[in-house]
Every structure is written in C-alpha cells, then in structure tokens.
Design an enzyme around this catalytic site. Structure first.
Site, PDB file in Angstrom:
ATOM      1  N   SER A  22     -98.516  10.784  19.669  1.00  0.00           N
ATOM      2  CA  SER A  22     -99.659   9.873  19.144  1.00  0.00           C
ATOM      3  C   SER A  22    -100.611  10.760  17.992  1.00  0.00           C
ATOM      4  O   SER A  22    -101.084  11.802  18.583  1.00  0.00           O
ATOM      5  CB  SER A  22    -100.429   9.463  20.385  1.00  0.00           C
ATOM      6  OG  SER A  22    -101.748   8.910  19.752  1.00  0.00           O
ATOM      7  N   HIS A  62     -96.447   7.255  16.969  1.00  0.00           N
ATOM      8  CA  HIS A  62     -97.127   6.469  17.826  1.00  0.00           C
ATOM      9  C   HIS A  62     -98.365   6.371  17.266  1.00  0.00           C
ATOM     10  O   HIS A  62     -99.207   7.296  16.937  1.00  0.00           O
ATOM     11  CB  HIS A  62     -97.161   6.866  19.291  1.00  0.00           C
ATOM     12  CG  HIS A  62     -97.778   5.843  20.111  1.00  0.00           C
ATOM     13  ND1 HIS A  62     -97.370   4.808  20.841  1.00  0.00           N
ATOM     14  CD2 HIS A  62     -99.060   5.803  20.615  1.00  0.00           C
ATOM     15  CE1 HIS A  62     -98.195   4.173  21.423  1.00  0.00           C
ATOM     16  NE2 HIS A  62     -99.211   4.650  21.545  1.00  0.00           N
ATOM     17  N   ASP A 118    -102.028   4.477  17.324  1.00  0.00           N
ATOM     18  CA  ASP A 118    -102.911   4.020  18.000  1.00  0.00           C
ATOM     19  C   ASP A 118    -104.106   3.322  17.487  1.00  0.00           C
ATOM     20  O   ASP A 118    -104.866   3.830  16.828  1.00  0.00           O
ATOM     21  CB  ASP A 118    -103.789   4.964  19.105  1.00  0.00           C
ATOM     22  CG  ASP A 118    -102.613   5.349  20.179  1.00  0.00           C
ATOM     23  OD1 ASP A 118    -102.123   4.416  20.965  1.00  0.00           O
ATOM     24  OD2 ASP A 118    -102.401   6.543  20.366  1.00  0.00           O
ATOM     25  N   MET A 129    -107.170   0.891  17.392  1.00  0.00           N
ATOM     26  CA  MET A 129    -108.260   0.596  18.121  1.00  0.00           C
ATOM     27  C   MET A 129    -109.693  -0.142  17.441  1.00  0.00           C
ATOM     28  O   MET A 129    -109.970   0.249  16.459  1.00  0.00           O
ATOM     29  CB  MET A 129    -109.096   1.746  18.861  1.00  0.00           C
ATOM     30  CG  MET A 129    -107.922   2.791  19.658  1.00  0.00           C
ATOM     31  SD  MET A 129    -108.854   3.985  20.292  1.00  0.00           S
ATOM     32  CE  MET A 129    -107.459   4.635  21.105  1.00  0.00           C
ATOM     33  N   HIS A 142     -99.092   0.602  18.462  1.00  0.00           N
ATOM     34  CA  HIS A 142     -99.816   0.341  19.718  1.00  0.00           C
ATOM     35  C   HIS A 142    -101.321  -0.364  19.429  1.00  0.00           C
ATOM     36  O   HIS A 142    -102.045   0.448  19.200  1.00  0.00           O
ATOM     37  CB  HIS A 142    -100.167   1.424  20.549  1.00  0.00           C
ATOM     38  CG  HIS A 142    -100.746   1.250  22.110  1.00  0.00           C
ATOM     39  ND1 HIS A 142    -101.108   2.381  22.660  1.00  0.00           N
ATOM     40  CD2 HIS A 142    -101.063  -0.200  22.717  1.00  0.00           C
ATOM     41  CE1 HIS A 142    -101.559   1.744  23.875  1.00  0.00           C
ATOM     42  NE2 HIS A 142    -101.674   0.473  23.726  1.00  0.00           N
ATOM     43  N   MET A 144    -104.643  -2.064  20.161  1.00  0.00           N
ATOM     44  CA  MET A 144    -105.685  -2.406  21.189  1.00  0.00           C
ATOM     45  C   MET A 144    -106.723  -2.932  20.579  1.00  0.00           C
ATOM     46  O   MET A 144    -107.612  -2.352  20.421  1.00  0.00           O
ATOM     47  CB  MET A 144    -106.122  -0.742  21.765  1.00  0.00           C
ATOM     48  CG  MET A 144    -105.152  -0.145  22.538  1.00  0.00           C
ATOM     49  SD  MET A 144    -105.084   1.429  22.785  1.00  0.00           S
ATOM     50  CE  MET A 144    -104.321   2.190  21.486  1.00  0.00           C
ATOM     51  N   MET A 199     -99.395   1.475  30.459  1.00  0.00           N
ATOM     52  CA  MET A 199    -100.726   2.587  30.313  1.00  0.00           C
ATOM     53  C   MET A 199    -100.701   3.404  31.521  1.00  0.00           C
ATOM     54  O   MET A 199    -101.057   2.899  32.500  1.00  0.00           O
ATOM     55  CB  MET A 199    -101.931   1.768  29.845  1.00  0.00           C
ATOM     56  CG  MET A 199    -101.901   0.974  28.254  1.00  0.00           C
ATOM     57  SD  MET A 199    -101.389   2.210  27.306  1.00  0.00           S
ATOM     58  CE  MET A 199    -102.801   3.405  27.376  1.00  0.00           C
ATOM     59  N   ASP A 248     -97.857   5.637  28.436  1.00  0.00           N
ATOM     60  CA  ASP A 248     -98.702   6.508  27.268  1.00  0.00           C
ATOM     61  C   ASP A 248     -99.910   6.570  28.064  1.00  0.00           C
ATOM     62  O   ASP A 248    -100.873   5.614  28.883  1.00  0.00           O
ATOM     63  CB  ASP A 248     -98.922   5.109  26.426  1.00  0.00           C
ATOM     64  CG  ASP A 248    -100.021   5.396  25.275  1.00  0.00           C
ATOM     65  OD1 ASP A 248    -100.120   6.732  25.206  1.00  0.00           O
ATOM     66  OD2 ASP A 248    -100.314   4.655  24.442  1.00  0.00           O
TER      67      ASP A 248
HETATM   68  C1  DX5 Z   1    -104.689   5.860  24.604  1.00  0.00           C
HETATM   69  C2  DX5 Z   1    -104.023   5.809  23.555  1.00  0.00           C
HETATM   70  C3  DX5 Z   1    -102.877   7.029  23.878  1.00  0.00           C
HETATM   71  C4  DX5 Z   1    -103.535   8.113  23.667  1.00  0.00           C
HETATM   72  C5  DX5 Z   1    -102.660   9.162  24.275  1.00  0.00           C
HETATM   73  O1  DX5 Z   1    -105.712   4.734  24.242  1.00  0.00           O
HETATM   74  O2  DX5 Z   1    -102.974   4.475  23.616  1.00  0.00           O
HETATM   75  O3  DX5 Z   1    -101.826   6.812  23.100  1.00  0.00           O
HETATM   76  O4  DX5 Z   1    -103.527   8.821  22.181  1.00  0.00           O
HETATM   77  O5  DX5 Z   1    -103.317  10.449  24.472  1.00  0.00           O
HETATM   78  P1  DX5 Z   1    -102.981  11.506  25.535  1.00  0.00           P
HETATM   79  O6  DX5 Z   1    -101.364  12.004  25.045  1.00  0.00           O
HETATM   80  O7  DX5 Z   1    -103.667  12.566  25.021  1.00  0.00           O
HETATM   81  O8  DX5 Z   1    -103.299  10.942  26.640  1.00  0.00           O
HETATM   82 ZN    ZN Z   2    -100.986   4.245  22.726  1.00  0.00          ZN
END
Ligand code: DX5
Ligand code: ZN
Length: 226
Positions: free
Chosen positions: A11, A36, A38, A40, A69, A71, A140, A176
């Site tokens: 990620s 990956h 993320d 947000m 991903h 969110m 998750m 994840d």
């Molecule tokens: C959390 C994300 C993850 C995150 C994982 O909201 O979806 O992908 O970046 O990070 P680590 O591996 O540090 O938990």
């Molecule tokens: Zn993620």
C-alpha cells in the site's frame, strides 16, 4: 488455506508522497505483485489521501496491477474516474452505500474487476447476495483510515469463513491492515491469497530495502501454506 501463489500488494499509503512515482517503480522492481491504492475521503473514513489524478499520474510508472481500495461514500459517482485513471481492480465498501449490487455491476461494466470490502464490525452475510458479482473480497483487519495499526485477530475467523463461502469461485481473497511477517502466515493459513502491507513494506527507502521487506512477507506467507 489456498494452493494458489499468494500475492503481495504494497500500500503506497506508507510510501513517501513527495516521490510517489519512484516509490511505485522501486517497489515493483523489488518484487511487488500488485500496487494497493488507498483512496480516502475524510467522510467514510477519518483521513484524506489521494484521488484519480494521482493514480493516473502513477500509471506510467509500473505495469503492476493497480488495486484500488475506495474508502469513500458515495463511491458510485467516482467509479468511472477511477476506471479511466488506470485502476485494474476497484473495491468498494459494503458499508459505503445502499446499492452495493449496482456499484459492483457498474465497475464490471467499466471493464474492471469488481471488489467488495468489509470493515471489521461487518458480518460476512452482508455480501452473500453479491458473491456472484465480485472478483475480489477484501477483509479489513484494522478499522480503515490509517496505516500502521494493530492487526485485529478476530478477523482471522472471518477470512476462513470467506474462503468457505468463495468455494470454487474464481474470487481473490485479500486482507488489509496490520499485515506483518507475524500476521501474514495466519491470514494465509485461513485462506487469504492477496496480502496488503503498507508499513511492513515501506521501511527504509529504495529498491534494496523493499526487496528485503517484500521477500520477508513472501516467506512468511509461504509458512502459512504449509
Ligand atoms: C487502511 C488501509 C490500508 C493501510 C495498511 O485504511 O486500507 O491499506 O494502508 O497499512 P498497514 O499495512 O500499515 O496496516
Ligand atoms: Zn487498503
């Protein structure tokens, strides 16, 4: 447990945002299978990261699969933008809107692989009715929003239940959050075949450092397959 090779999906949330293009190139060269991404929105989760423009600018830097991903809520108005930006998998949260089936159909109609994600508090039953409409299920193992959180062990059971629900269907099972060399074997033994890792991969900087962290995760994943 899964017989298929386990994929490692770093990620970039944990990468250096000032040099994301190089980070993506370096981690690909270091052996990452997927990237990956993320996304947000500060609304569905209490943090803001990046959107389709950043993803589009990263696309020329690697041929690795872009695993996006989302969110964000709502997600539907933005699916086309993420498809055009070059995402290969687009994953929406089951909790992000009232019409999950429509979101998944939209992603597939855009020619992309459709994923659905479940927060730790959401039961697997939330996606039973759409199991025929997904290419990936993302469990998750932290509450989404931030990297570097502690793995929630109760989710290992949910991973196993998901593997049973998937059966023979060609659906990827991704985990994840808090994935490390300690927790990766547990996830794989329960049936995961894609491991997302942010802080466990982006330690140090540069190809050599990432090659070590990606390889360590791969070895840990293999321990879960024995
Ligand atoms: C959390 C994300 C993850 C995150 C994982 O909201 O979806 O992908 O970046 O990070 P680590 O591996 O540090 O938990
Ligand atoms: Zn993620």
């Amino acid at each position: 447990m899964t017989d298929s090779p386990v994929l490692i999906a770093p990620s970039i949330l944990a990468a250096n945002f000032a040099r994301l293009g190089e980070e993506v190139r370096d981690v690909t060269e270091a052996g990452a299978d997927w990237i990956h991404l993320d996304v947000m929105d500060g609304h569905f989760v209490p943090n803001i990261s990046f959107g389709p423009a950043v993803i589009q600018s990263l696309r020329p830097h690697t041929e690795a699969v872009f695993d996006c991903h989302l969110m964000i809520a709502p997600a539907d108005p933005y699916l086309e933008a993420f498809a055009k930006a070059g995402c290969d998998y687009i994953t929406v949260h089951a909790e992000a809107g009232p019409h999950l089936h429509r979101s998944l159909q939209t992603i597939r109609a855009l020619g992309k692989k459709a994923g659905v994600s479940l927060n730790p508090a959401t039961p697997l039953s939330a996606i039973e009715q759409v199991i025929g409409d997904v290419d990936l299920i993302l469990i998750m193992s932290v509450n989404p929003g931030f990297g570097g959180q502690k793995f929630i062990h109760s989710q290992v059971d949910k991973i196993a239940q998901t593997r049973a629900l998937i059966g023979e269907r060609p659906i990827r099972l991704e985990v994840d959050g808090g994935v490390t060399v300690e927790t990766a074997p547990l996830c794989v033994a329960a049936g995961a075949d894609v491991l997302v890792a942010g802080s466990a991969v982006f330690k140090g900087e540069g190809v050599d450092a990432y090659r070590e962290t990606v390889s360590a995760l791969r070895r840990a994943a293999a321990r879960g397959q024995i």
